[in-house]
Design an enzyme around this catalytic site. Structure first.
Site, PDB file in Angstrom:
ATOM      1  N   LYS A  89      -1.793   2.311   2.626  1.00  0.00           N
ATOM      2  CA  LYS A  89      -1.889   1.730   1.903  1.00  0.00           C
ATOM      3  C   LYS A  89      -2.508   2.673   0.503  1.00  0.00           C
ATOM      4  O   LYS A  89      -2.849   1.945  -0.921  1.00  0.00           O
ATOM      5  CB  LYS A  89      -2.601   0.892   2.569  1.00  0.00           C
ATOM      6  CG  LYS A  89      -3.957   0.593   2.560  1.00  0.00           C
ATOM      7  CD  LYS A  89      -4.562  -0.658   2.809  1.00  0.00           C
ATOM      8  CE  LYS A  89      -5.256  -0.607   3.679  1.00  0.00           C
ATOM      9  NZ  LYS A  89      -6.949   0.238   4.043  1.00  0.00           N
ATOM     10  N   LYS A 120       2.466   8.846   7.746  1.00  0.00           N
ATOM     11  CA  LYS A 120       2.130   7.479   7.838  1.00  0.00           C
ATOM     12  C   LYS A 120       1.908   6.845   6.563  1.00  0.00           C
ATOM     13  O   LYS A 120       1.689   7.195   5.971  1.00  0.00           O
ATOM     14  CB  LYS A 120       1.007   7.444   8.955  1.00  0.00           C
ATOM     15  CG  LYS A 120       0.826   6.220   8.973  1.00  0.00           C
ATOM     16  CD  LYS A 120      -0.759   5.485  10.014  1.00  0.00           C
ATOM     17  CE  LYS A 120      -2.243   5.809   9.395  1.00  0.00           C
ATOM     18  NZ  LYS A 120      -3.137   4.865   9.469  1.00  0.00           N
ATOM     19  N   LYS A 174     -11.046  13.184   5.105  1.00  0.00           N
ATOM     20  CA  LYS A 174     -11.444  12.487   3.632  1.00  0.00           C
ATOM     21  C   LYS A 174     -12.376  13.520   2.182  1.00  0.00           C
ATOM     22  O   LYS A 174     -12.008  13.439   1.121  1.00  0.00           O
ATOM     23  CB  LYS A 174     -12.309  11.195   3.394  1.00  0.00           C
ATOM     24  CG  LYS A 174     -10.903   9.947   3.889  1.00  0.00           C
ATOM     25  CD  LYS A 174     -11.509   8.460   3.922  1.00  0.00           C
ATOM     26  CE  LYS A 174      -9.791   7.717   4.219  1.00  0.00           C
ATOM     27  NZ  LYS A 174     -10.500   6.041   4.159  1.00  0.00           N
TER      28      LYS A 174
HETATM   29  P1  ATP Z   1      -6.224   4.144   3.854  1.00  0.00           P
HETATM   30  O1  ATP Z   1      -4.841   4.570   3.806  1.00  0.00           O
HETATM   31  O2  ATP Z   1      -6.632   3.370   3.070  1.00  0.00           O
HETATM   32  O3  ATP Z   1      -6.548   5.286   4.957  1.00  0.00           O
HETATM   33  P2  ATP Z   1      -3.752   3.053   6.137  1.00  0.00           P
HETATM   34  O4  ATP Z   1      -3.008   2.181   5.172  1.00  0.00           O
HETATM   35  O5  ATP Z   1      -3.949   4.078   6.738  1.00  0.00           O
HETATM   36  O6  ATP Z   1      -5.370   2.587   4.955  1.00  0.00           O
HETATM   37  P3  ATP Z   1      -6.334   1.720   7.293  1.00  0.00           P
HETATM   38  O7  ATP Z   1      -7.249   1.034   6.203  1.00  0.00           O
HETATM   39  O8  ATP Z   1      -6.408   3.444   8.406  1.00  0.00           O
HETATM   40  O9  ATP Z   1      -5.305   1.745   7.514  1.00  0.00           O
HETATM   41  O10 ATP Z   1      -5.602   0.561   9.245  1.00  0.00           O
HETATM   42  C1  ATP Z   1      -5.816  -0.696   8.669  1.00  0.00           C
HETATM   43  C2  ATP Z   1      -4.902  -1.293   9.848  1.00  0.00           C
HETATM   44  O11 ATP Z   1      -3.841  -1.377   9.526  1.00  0.00           O
HETATM   45  C3  ATP Z   1      -5.539  -0.387  11.114  1.00  0.00           C
HETATM   46  O12 ATP Z   1      -5.584  -0.974  12.061  1.00  0.00           O
HETATM   47  C4  ATP Z   1      -3.583   1.096  10.851  1.00  0.00           C
HETATM   48  O13 ATP Z   1      -3.764   1.070  12.625  1.00  0.00           O
HETATM   49  C5  ATP Z   1      -2.963   0.071  10.610  1.00  0.00           C
HETATM   50  N1  ATP Z   1      -2.194   0.424   9.948  1.00  0.00           N
HETATM   51  C6  ATP Z   1      -2.324   1.619   8.624  1.00  0.00           C
HETATM   52  N2  ATP Z   1      -1.221   2.023   8.720  1.00  0.00           N
HETATM   53  C7  ATP Z   1      -0.185   1.129   9.568  1.00  0.00           C
HETATM   54  C8  ATP Z   1       0.890   2.241   9.541  1.00  0.00           C
HETATM   55  N3  ATP Z   1       1.556   2.895   8.697  1.00  0.00           N
HETATM   56  N4  ATP Z   1       1.812   1.252  10.584  1.00  0.00           N
HETATM   57  C9  ATP Z   1       0.928   0.785  11.388  1.00  0.00           C
HETATM   58  N5  ATP Z   1      -0.210   0.128  11.711  1.00  0.00           N
HETATM   59  C10 ATP Z   1      -0.675   0.409  10.709  1.00  0.00           C
END
Ligand code: ATP
Ligand code: LTN
Length: 340
Positions: A202, A199, A117
Site C-alpha cells: 500500500k 509483494k 525501512k
Molecule cells: P506497507 O507498504 O505500508 O509496509 P503493506 O501494504 O505491505 O504496507 P502492512 O501494513 O505491512 O501492509 O500489512 C497489513 C496487513 O496486510 C498484514 O496483515 C499483511 O500481512 C497484509 N498484507 C499486506 N500486503 C499484502 C499482500 N500483498 N498480500 C496479502 N496480504 C498482505
C-alpha cells in the site's frame, strides 16, 4: 460483546501509510472479519506507527479516517469489536515509553524491518522508526491480547513483544499477558501488478502496482488491463516461470473461490486479454458493496464521530487497568486523584 472477557482477546492494526488495497483485504481484513466470531477483537488504525516515516499531515488524517471506515465497510462490527484510532488512546504512548525503557538497543538493532525501512530513508532516519517495536508491544500488551494475527514480516516484532513482556513480568511480578505467536493461515498473498516478484504494497510509490479498495471502476479495469504479463498467452498457474499470470490467477481465485485448475480450463485458448477483462470486472463487482458502505459512512460525519468516540472510549477503559498496574509496578507515584 466487546468487553466479554470469556473469549480470548485478539488485537491487530494496520498503518495508514498508503491506500488500503486488495492485498490487505485478502491477506488481513477479511480474516479479521471472520475472527470476530471466535475472539474478543480489537482493531486499530495505527497512525502513531505511520509517523515513523514522513507523512503529509492532511493526508495522514484523511487516510486514518478512510481506514477506519474501510474496516467497518469490510465487515468489522463496531458493536462486537473494539475499533479505534491508536492516537486517540494516549496510554499507547505512555506504555511504549515504559516498555522502551525495558527494551535493549541490541534487540531493536536486530529488527529486519528497521534495517529495510531505514535503508530507504536516506540521512535523517527518525528515532521513532528504531523505537517502533516498543510501541507495537504497547499496543498488544495494553489489552492483554492473547493472539495477534500478523503477516510473516511482523514475526520478529511479536517475538520481541513476548521477550519484553516476560522480562517485565520477571522483574516486577506478573503484569502482562504474554501473547501467543499466531500466524493465521495466509489468505492469498498478492503480488505487485507491475512487478510480480515483489509483494503488492500500500505504500508503493507507483499506484499502478496495486488496486486500492477505493479505486473507481474505470481505474480498476485500466490497472488490470495494464498489469504486466509474461511472454506467452496461456492462462496457466506456474509462479516460477509465469509469475505475472499466476498472480492474476491467485487474485481471481481470492474473489471467486475457484481453483487454479478451474480457472485454467475456463480460459483454455482464450489468451490474456480476455482473462484480464473478466478479472477487472470481477474486482469492480466485488469491491462495489464495500465502496458503497464506505461512502455512506464516510459522508455521515455524525455517525463516524460517534463510532470513533465510542471505540476510543472502550479502548481507553480497557487499557486503563494495565497502564495503572505497569506504572505502579515500576515505582511511579500514584496519579493525583483529579488526573485519573
Ligand atoms: P506497507 O507498504 O505500508 O509496509 P503493506 O501494504 O505491505 O504496507 P502492512 O501494513 O505491512 O501492509 O500489512 C497489513 C496487513 O496486510 C498484514 O496483515 C499483511 O500481512 C497484509 N498484507 C499486506 N500486503 C499484502 C499482500 N500483498 N498480500 C496479502 N496480504 C498482505
Ligand atoms: N507493525 C504492523 C502494524 C501494527 C500492529 C500492531 C499489528 C502496529 N501495531 C499491533 C498487530 C498488532 C505492520 O506494520 N503491519
Amino acid at each position: 460483546m466487546g468487553d466479554d472477557r470469556t473469549m480470548p482477546v485478539l488485537l491487530s492494526g494496520m498503518q495508514p501509510s498508503g491506500d488500503l488495497m486488495i492485498g490487505n483485504l485478502c491477506g488481513a481484513l477479511r480474516n479479521w472479519v471472520k475472527l470476530q466470531e471466535e475472539y474478543d477483537c480489537l482493531y486499530c488504525v495505527v497512525d502513531m506507527h505511520a509517523i515513523t516515516v514522513p507523512q503529509e499531515p492532511k493526508l495522514l488524517r484523511k487516510r486514518s479516517l478512510d481506514f477506519l471506515c474501510l474496516y467497518l465497510a469490510a465487515g468489522i462490527d463496531p458493536e462486537r469489536s473494539t475499533v479505534f484510532v491508536q492516537s486517540h488512546v494516549s496510554a499507547h504512548a505512555e506504555l511504549a515509553w515504559i516498555l522502551g525503557c525495558h527494551t535493549y538497543m541490541g534487540e531493536l538493532s536486530r529488527m529486519t524491518q528497521y534495517k529495510e525501512k531505514a535503508g530507504k530513508q536516506g540521512k535523517n532516519i527518525r528515532a521513532g522508526l528504531f523505537f517502533y517495536p516498543a510501541l507495537m508491544a504497547a499496543d498488544i500488551l495494553l489489552y492483554g491480547a492473547n493472539l495477534v494475527p500478523v503477516g510473516d514480516d511482523q514475526r520478529q516484532h511479536l517475538e520481541l513483544t513476548r521477550d519484553v513482556a516476560q522480562r517485565f513480568n520477571r522483574m516486577y511480578g506478573e503484569t502482562f499477558v504474554v501473547p501467543e505467536p499466531y500466524f493465521p493461515e495466509v489468505g492469498a498473498r498478492i503480488m505487485s501488478l507491475t512487478d510480480p516478484t515483489s509483494k503488492m504494497s500500500k505504500s508503493s510509490d507507483n499506484p499502478k502496482s496495486y488496486i486500492a479498495l477505493l479505486d473507481p471502476p474505470d481505474v480498476i479495469r485500466s490497472k488490470i488491463r495494464k498489469a504486466v504479463t509474461d511472454s506467452g498467452t496461456e492462462v496457466a498457474f506456474d509462479p516460477e516461470r509465469r509469475p505475472a499470470i499466476s498472480n492474476l490467477m491467485v487474485l481471481r481465485s481470492a474473489f471467486t473461490g475457484e481453483s487454479m485448475e478451474e480457472i485454467r480450463e475456463a480460459y483454455a485458448g482464450k489468451g490474456y486479454g480476455a482473462y484480464k477483462e473478466d478479472l477487472g470486472e470481477i474486482l469492480v463487482q466485488e469491491l462495489a458493496p464495500i465502496q458503497q458502505r464506505f461512502r455512506e459512512l464516510r459522508e455521515d460525519k455524525a455517525t463516524l464521530d460517534r463510532l470513533m468516540a465510542e471505540g476510543a472510549a472502550r479502548a481507553e477503559r480497557r487499557a486503563r487497568k494495565t497502564i495503572e498496574k505497569a506504572r505502579r509496578r515500576i515505582g511511579f507515584p500514584a496519579r493525583p486523584v483529579k488526573h485519573r
